[in-house]
Design an enzyme around this catalytic site. Structure first.
Site, PDB file in Angstrom:
ATOM      1  N   VAL A 173       0.840  -1.194   0.000  1.00 24.24           N
ATOM      2  CA  VAL A 173       0.000   0.000   0.000  1.00 24.24           C
ATOM      3  C   VAL A 173       0.876   1.245   0.000  1.00 24.24           C
ATOM      4  O   VAL A 173       1.871   1.319   0.730  1.00 24.24           O
ATOM      5  CB  VAL A 173      -0.927   0.009   1.233  1.00 24.24           C
ATOM      6  CG1 VAL A 173      -1.817   1.256   1.240  1.00 24.24           C
ATOM      7  CG2 VAL A 173      -1.776  -1.257   1.294  1.00 24.24           C
ATOM      8  N   LEU A 174       0.502   2.238  -0.804  1.00 24.32           N
ATOM      9  CA  LEU A 174       1.165   3.534  -0.814  1.00 24.32           C
ATOM     10  C   LEU A 174       0.317   4.529  -0.024  1.00 24.32           C
ATOM     11  O   LEU A 174      -0.883   4.663  -0.271  1.00 24.32           O
ATOM     12  CB  LEU A 174       1.350   4.038  -2.248  1.00 24.32           C
ATOM     13  CG  LEU A 174       1.867   5.482  -2.410  1.00 24.32           C
ATOM     14  CD1 LEU A 174       3.255   5.635  -1.802  1.00 24.32           C
ATOM     15  CD2 LEU A 174       1.850   5.896  -3.880  1.00 24.32           C
ATOM     16  N   GLY A 177       1.354  11.325   1.612  1.00 27.91           N
ATOM     17  CA  GLY A 177       1.159  12.295   2.696  1.00 27.91           C
ATOM     18  C   GLY A 177       0.930  11.563   4.002  1.00 27.91           C
ATOM     19  O   GLY A 177      -0.111  11.717   4.645  1.00 27.91           O
ATOM     20  N   CYS A 178       1.915  10.797   4.421  1.00 27.51           N
ATOM     21  CA  CYS A 178       1.734   9.828   5.513  1.00 27.51           C
ATOM     22  C   CYS A 178       1.746  10.459   6.898  1.00 27.51           C
ATOM     23  O   CYS A 178       1.506   9.766   7.896  1.00 27.51           O
ATOM     24  CB  CYS A 178       2.802   8.743   5.430  1.00 27.51           C
ATOM     25  SG  CYS A 178       4.492   9.356   5.697  1.00 27.51           S
ATOM     26  N   GLY A 181       2.871   8.831  10.451  1.00 31.26           N
ATOM     27  CA  GLY A 181       2.849   7.384  10.301  1.00 31.26           C
ATOM     28  C   GLY A 181       1.678   6.671  10.929  1.00 31.26           C
ATOM     29  O   GLY A 181       1.713   5.450  11.077  1.00 31.26           O
ATOM     30  N   ILE A 200       6.582  15.323   2.828  1.00 29.01           N
ATOM     31  CA  ILE A 200       7.537  16.385   2.504  1.00 29.01           C
ATOM     32  C   ILE A 200       8.006  17.104   3.765  1.00 29.01           C
ATOM     33  O   ILE A 200       8.679  18.124   3.685  1.00 29.01           O
ATOM     34  CB  ILE A 200       6.922  17.399   1.517  1.00 29.01           C
ATOM     35  CG1 ILE A 200       5.604  17.966   2.061  1.00 29.01           C
ATOM     36  CG2 ILE A 200       6.726  16.764   0.150  1.00 29.01           C
ATOM     37  CD1 ILE A 200       5.059  19.110   1.246  1.00 29.01           C
ATOM     38  N   GLN A 204       8.112  14.978  10.288  1.00 30.32           N
ATOM     39  CA  GLN A 204       7.194  13.847  10.161  1.00 30.32           C
ATOM     40  C   GLN A 204       7.948  12.587   9.756  1.00 30.32           C
ATOM     41  O   GLN A 204       7.695  11.500  10.296  1.00 30.32           O
ATOM     42  CB  GLN A 204       6.111  14.160   9.131  1.00 30.32           C
ATOM     43  CG  GLN A 204       5.060  15.139   9.620  1.00 30.32           C
ATOM     44  CD  GLN A 204       3.938  15.316   8.628  1.00 30.32           C
ATOM     45  OE1 GLN A 204       4.073  15.045   7.435  1.00 30.32           O
ATOM     46  NE2 GLN A 204       2.795  15.781   9.113  1.00 30.32           N
ATOM     47  N   CYS A 356     -11.899  27.164  12.333  1.00 32.68           N
ATOM     48  CA  CYS A 356     -12.097  26.029  11.422  1.00 32.68           C
ATOM     49  C   CYS A 356     -13.219  25.126  11.911  1.00 32.68           C
ATOM     50  O   CYS A 356     -14.025  24.631  11.114  1.00 32.68           O
ATOM     51  CB  CYS A 356     -10.796  25.249  11.266  1.00 32.68           C
ATOM     52  SG  CYS A 356      -9.571  26.068  10.218  1.00 32.68           S
TER      53      CYS A 356
END
Length: 385
Positions: A173-174, A177-178, A181, A200, A204, A356
């Site tokens: 699985v990919l 924007g992990c 983790g 990126i 993280q 928000c």
């Protein structure tokens, strides 16, 4: 951080007209000036009114950061203001025009610029997010159906994603924007899959590698445009908001080339009701630089004609509860953070979280989970809930 705003003193009559205009606008939303309702605006600097009228939401937010006004319940203030369409009634400011021009002329989310949001938001310090988020540090909307608290809501969301993809042991699985983790660890532990997570953000990447140590998980500091491997399934949780309208189609083409022919792609993204090419001016400057929330139409254009839309699930109201839980954690643990961030950051961050929450409560923002396949699931797709 931005320097404090300075504005020449206005003549008394001009200041009075600005105050009357803002007061009239707020009345449309049932908001008072210096009133007793928890959503009323308590004004500490009379220059606030002209700042709002000339700078719109940017001026409103920065004035709050500067201590020019307060509100007992910012979430309720924002919800009422947005339901009454007050930003639209204030009108288009020069700052808004600048954002539109910039978005038209430049690709604000190009590969060369992609790292900006990582540096300015996600690299603010892992301790901030550890204090604010759940134990897995899941920085996306929780799924509150049958959940008693934030921890359960985030676990239920991660499990929902795995069930929607139909994960089976041994699959690859990919995770685009992990984050820190959370999905990679959960999917590897609970479902026995192998995960490649890309981000990126350097902070993280480092923490995600520590979190997933000993699991069949690989964490990379890598732009999505550089991916050329094949995966059984692909997931992206809360990253599409940074892709940008000029790159939606290219993003989907990357997913298309990396996904197995019989695989599924799950896109989890905040969305808006009206197509646009720019972010809110205050959010763009202080929280998510170069962000751009997609609409239904923009996503539809990006996936046509290459994808079959198997399921479109909206649980945007759950983001209100998620943001309020994050805010409660942030307030409760501010004492652990105060040595690392100044008071203006504190006011900025609570303004971010609470306004928000108000926007999701007002149903101006949505949260979509979309399941896509290349050629359609034979016999049809049964969507878990």
């Amino acid at each position: 951080m931005q320097e404090k705003f300075h504005q020449p003193q206005m003549h008394a009559d001009a200041q009075r007209r600005a105050r009357d205009r803002v007061e009239w606008l707020l009345q449309q939303a049932g908001i008072g000036l210096n009133g007793s309702q928890p959503w009323d605006m308590q004004v500490h600097d009379e220059q606030l009114y002209s700042r709002i009228l000339t700078q719109g939401t940017l001026g409103l937010g920065e004035a709050y950061m500067d201590g020019w006004w307060n509100c007992q319940r910012l979430d309720q203030f924002a919800c009422r203001a947005l339901r009454a369409e007050l930003p639209r009634k204030v009108g288009f400011t020069w700052h808004d025009a600048g954002l539109v021009a910039r978005a038209l002329v430049s690709n604000l989310q190009s590969k060369a610029r992609a790292g900006m949001v990582g540096e300015r938001h996600y690299d603010l310090g892992n301790r901030l997010y550890e204090c604010m988020l759940d134990s897995r540090m899941t920085y996306t909307c929780g799924y509150w159906r049958e959940a008693a608290d934030l921890e359960q809501a985030q676990e239920h969301k991660l499990d929902l994603v795995c069930r929607k993809l139909g994960l089976r042991e041994g699959q690859r699985v990919l995770d685009i924007g992990c984050g820190w983790g959370s999905f990679a660890e959960f999917a590897a532990r609970r479902y026995g899959v192998r995960v490649v997570g890309i981000t990126i953000s350097r902070e993280q990447e480092e923490l995600a590698r520590q979190r997933c140590q000993g699991l069949p998980v690989e964490i990379r500091l890598q732009d999505y445009r550089d991916m050329r491997e094949r995966f059984d399934h692909i997931v992206s949780l809360g990253m599409f908001e940074h892709v940008g309208w000029k790159n939606h189609r290219g993003y989907m083409q990357v997913v298309q080339r990396c996904l197995a022919d019989d695989g599924l792609f799950l896109l989890h993204s905040i969305g808006v009701n009206r197509s646009g090419i720019r972010s809110d001016a205050w959010i763009d400057r202080h929280i998510f630089p170069n962000g751009n929330l997609p609409s239904v139409a923009q996503i539809g254009q990006a996936i046509e004609p290459d994808w079959v839309m198997e399921d479109w699930h909206n649980f945007g109201a759950d983001y209100d509860r998620t943001l309020m839980a994050w805010h409660a954690n942030f307030e409760r643990r501010w004492g652990e953070l105060a040595a690392h961030y100044d008071h203006r950051f504190y006011r900025m961050w609570r303004y971010y979280l609470l306004t928000c929450a108000g926007s999701f409560r007002a149903r101006k923002n949505q949260l979509w989970q979309i399941v896509l396949s290349k050629g359609g699931v034979p016999g049809g797709y049964q969507a878990p809930r």
